[in-house]
Design an enzyme around this catalytic site. Sequence first.
Site, PDB file in Angstrom:
ATOM      1  N   ILE A 143       0.884  -1.166   0.000  1.00 29.86           N
ATOM      2  CA  ILE A 143       0.000   0.000   0.000  1.00 29.86           C
ATOM      3  C   ILE A 143       0.918   1.210   0.000  1.00 29.86           C
ATOM      4  O   ILE A 143       1.860   1.301   0.792  1.00 29.86           O
ATOM      5  CB  ILE A 143      -0.943  -0.014   1.223  1.00 29.86           C
ATOM      6  CG1 ILE A 143      -1.853   1.229   1.231  1.00 29.86           C
ATOM      7  CG2 ILE A 143      -0.178  -0.127   2.528  1.00 29.86           C
ATOM      8  CD1 ILE A 143      -2.915   1.196   2.348  1.00 29.86           C
ATOM      9  N   SER A 144       0.677   2.139  -0.905  1.00 26.57           N
ATOM     10  CA  SER A 144       1.595   3.258  -1.100  1.00 26.57           C
ATOM     11  C   SER A 144       1.615   4.207   0.094  1.00 26.57           C
ATOM     12  O   SER A 144       0.659   4.293   0.875  1.00 26.57           O
ATOM     13  CB  SER A 144       1.209   4.054  -2.354  1.00 26.57           C
ATOM     14  OG  SER A 144       1.417   3.296  -3.512  1.00 26.57           O
ATOM     15  N   GLN A 145       2.700   4.921   0.213  1.00 20.96           N
ATOM     16  CA  GLN A 145       2.843   5.989   1.204  1.00 20.96           C
ATOM     17  C   GLN A 145       1.688   6.983   1.045  1.00 20.96           C
ATOM     18  O   GLN A 145       1.368   7.393  -0.073  1.00 20.96           O
ATOM     19  CB  GLN A 145       4.175   6.694   0.975  1.00 20.96           C
ATOM     20  CG  GLN A 145       4.452   7.857   1.891  1.00 20.96           C
ATOM     21  CD  GLN A 145       5.717   8.596   1.484  1.00 20.96           C
ATOM     22  OE1 GLN A 145       6.241   8.379   0.399  1.00 20.96           O
ATOM     23  NE2 GLN A 145       6.208   9.453   2.357  1.00 20.96           N
TER      24      GLN A 145
END
Length: 233
Positions: free
Chosen positions: A82-84
Amino acid sequence: MHKEWQDDPAEAVYAERRVAMVDEVAQMAQEVSPSPGGGGPALSPAVLDAIGRVPRHRFVPEDERRYAYQNYPLSIGHGQTISQPYIVALMTDLLAVKPGDRVLEIGTGCGYQTAVLAEVGAEVYSIEIVESLAQQAAETFMALGYDQIHAQAGDGYQGWPEHAPFDGIIVTAGAPHVPQPLVEQLKPGGRMVIPLGDTWSGQELLLIRKDENGKTHQHNVLPVRFVPLTGGH
């Protein structure tokens, strides 16, 4: 969205952490200053509000939930992340989504970026190549009441021509080149945000605008690191 989940006492703690995360994301945007959306260093209030509404902890594995509101990526299994939150906010801002816009997302993952797009008013069409992730994301969307998200498992390289053209296209994995089918499915006047390059040698986040004559214009935003785009490219 359904609100029953908010009745859980633990949600108040997560809500406090989410507020702090939004403040950190907004501060980081000013420090990094890549001029998101072409209009200056600050993220739009609509994007920050969306980040503040999406329960990120509902999109990560239970053993990662304590870290859900830290401003960094987390593992979601299957070699995916899950992206920043800052990158999610930036990519959303670069798309300059208006309520009612039709947006194609390549790489649903856990669905967090998808939900943020829905919160800014987009009708989202999202494709995930890992079938188990696609199913899990679909269940989360249903539980949270995101009925403006249309998700399916499949190879996103070819886009989703049945629902084209799109006002915006977002790719959440690093591609070796810009997929031509996606360019063709982008509306004149539309925007695409895509990480380009190899995971290890370096990637650059690109903003691609298609003008009214169908010509594309690329702008390098900032260096990033995403998992590689897989599928038929």
